[in-house]
Design an enzyme around this catalytic site. Structure first.
Site, PDB file in Angstrom:
ATOM      1  N   HIS A  94     -48.039  -4.785 -46.839  1.00 11.95           N
ATOM      2  CA  HIS A  94     -47.793  -4.768 -48.285  1.00 11.95           C
ATOM      3  C   HIS A  94     -47.854  -3.342 -48.806  1.00 11.95           C
ATOM      4  O   HIS A  94     -48.791  -2.606 -48.531  1.00 11.95           O
ATOM      5  CB  HIS A  94     -48.814  -5.622 -49.024  1.00 11.95           C
ATOM      6  N   TYR A 123     -61.809   5.877 -46.267  1.00 14.42           N
ATOM      7  CA  TYR A 123     -62.149   5.665 -44.849  1.00 14.42           C
ATOM      8  C   TYR A 123     -60.917   5.514 -43.963  1.00 14.42           C
ATOM      9  O   TYR A 123     -61.018   5.548 -42.747  1.00 14.42           O
ATOM     10  CB  TYR A 123     -63.094   4.465 -44.660  1.00 14.42           C
ATOM     11  N   SER A 180     -65.685   2.454 -52.023  1.00 10.46           N
ATOM     12  CA  SER A 180     -64.541   2.811 -52.888  1.00 10.46           C
ATOM     13  C   SER A 180     -65.025   3.329 -54.235  1.00 10.46           C
ATOM     14  O   SER A 180     -66.185   3.700 -54.405  1.00 10.46           O
ATOM     15  CB  SER A 180     -63.646   1.577 -53.086  1.00 10.46           C
TER      16      SER A 180
END
Ligand code: HPA
Length: 272
Positions: free
Chosen positions: A62, A86, A210
């Site tokens: 995607h 990461y 994140s």
């Protein structure tokens, strides 16, 4: 490459403007928060692949989607897809995307993530409003930036007035929403029990991989930030469960029933 040129940013902003939409709020969807994309009214969709400063995503083939539409009274840009630091060690992976949105007129960034809980009161499935962060990874998306603007002041990085509005929306819905500090670790491995004890001692209530780079970028760009964590598991060693990505995603998916209506109500109720 994260260091997209000014041209790529300007072209992306033009593509957004060409849709006729004028988003003022961007919403970055983390694990479990994806169903918010279905709540965007009258959406126009752009693929990240069309936007030259946006990252290339490698997940499940995607490309990532940018939805331009409305939530409540607001024009929004919803980002379904994030490139994590990461993946290639690049803390600036979302830099070009955020620069493009800022150039298109976005003023507020609402972020969401899935996180491990470091607080026994924050059970898997519960939501946390991020009040501050710890950059445990000690990486910066601004390495390589120039000028005095890169020395960003991170006091009140998570906007106090927007947080107040978020708490009010949660209270109206009757959804519990505690506030806490989010610790950013690089990942992609989970933490050790000793690392979790360290993060608890440092004063964090949640840990994840994140959000912090994007908060730093957003503040550098002058955007106001609001951010939410969805607790998917207790930090390693706090309880007996084994951690896995599959389990994290499964919990995030089932908790979305509560998280997504809250996020929609928060966004609709924002008075930026
Ligand atoms: N640690 C780091 N990141 C995470 C976790 C965790 O326990 N759960 C979800 N994201």
């Amino acid at each position: 490459m994260s260091a997209a040129g000014d041209d790529a940013v300007a072209r992306g902003a033009q593509l957004i403007a060409a849709t006729g939409r004028r988003p003022r709020i961007a919403v970055l969807l983390g694990s479990g928060w994806g169903p918010l994309a279905e709540r965007v009214r009258d959406p126009v969709e752009l693929s990240y692949a069309e936007l030259p400063a946006f990252p290339t995503l490698a997940i499940d083939g995607h490309a990532g989607r940018l939805l331009l539409g409305r939530i409540g009274p607001h024009e929004v840009a919803v980002l379904a897809g994030r490139k994590h630091a990461y993946e290639q060690g690049d803390a600036a992976a979302m830099k070009g995307a955020l620069q493009t949105l800022a150039a298109a007129g976005v003023q507020v960034l609402v972020q969401t993530n899935a996180a491990g809980s470091l607080d026994r009161g924050l059970r898997p499935g519960a939501l946390m409003l991020i009040s501050d962060h710890l950059n445990v990874a000690q990486r910066s998306p601004l390495v390589g930036a120039s000028g005095s603007a890169r020395f960003v002041d991170l006091r009140d990085a998570y906007d106090p007035a927007l947080r107040e509005q978020a708490r009010a929306a949660a209270a109206r819905l009757g959804t519990p929403l505690q506030e806490g500090v989010y610790a950013w670790v690089l990942g992609p491995q989970f933490e050790t029990p000793a690392e979790i004890r360290m993060l608890v001692a440092l004063g964090a209530q949640a840990v994840g991989m994140s959000t912090v780079p994007e908060t730093i970028l957003a503040r550098w760009l002058g955007l106001r930030v609001l951010a939410f964590s969805l607790a998917t598991n207790m930090g390693c060693g706090l309880e007996d469960e084994a951690l896995s990505h599959a389990h994290t995603l499964e919990t995030a998916r089932s908790a979305a029933q509560r998280a997504v209506p809250l996020l929609e109500a928060v966004i609709a109720g924002l008075a930026p």
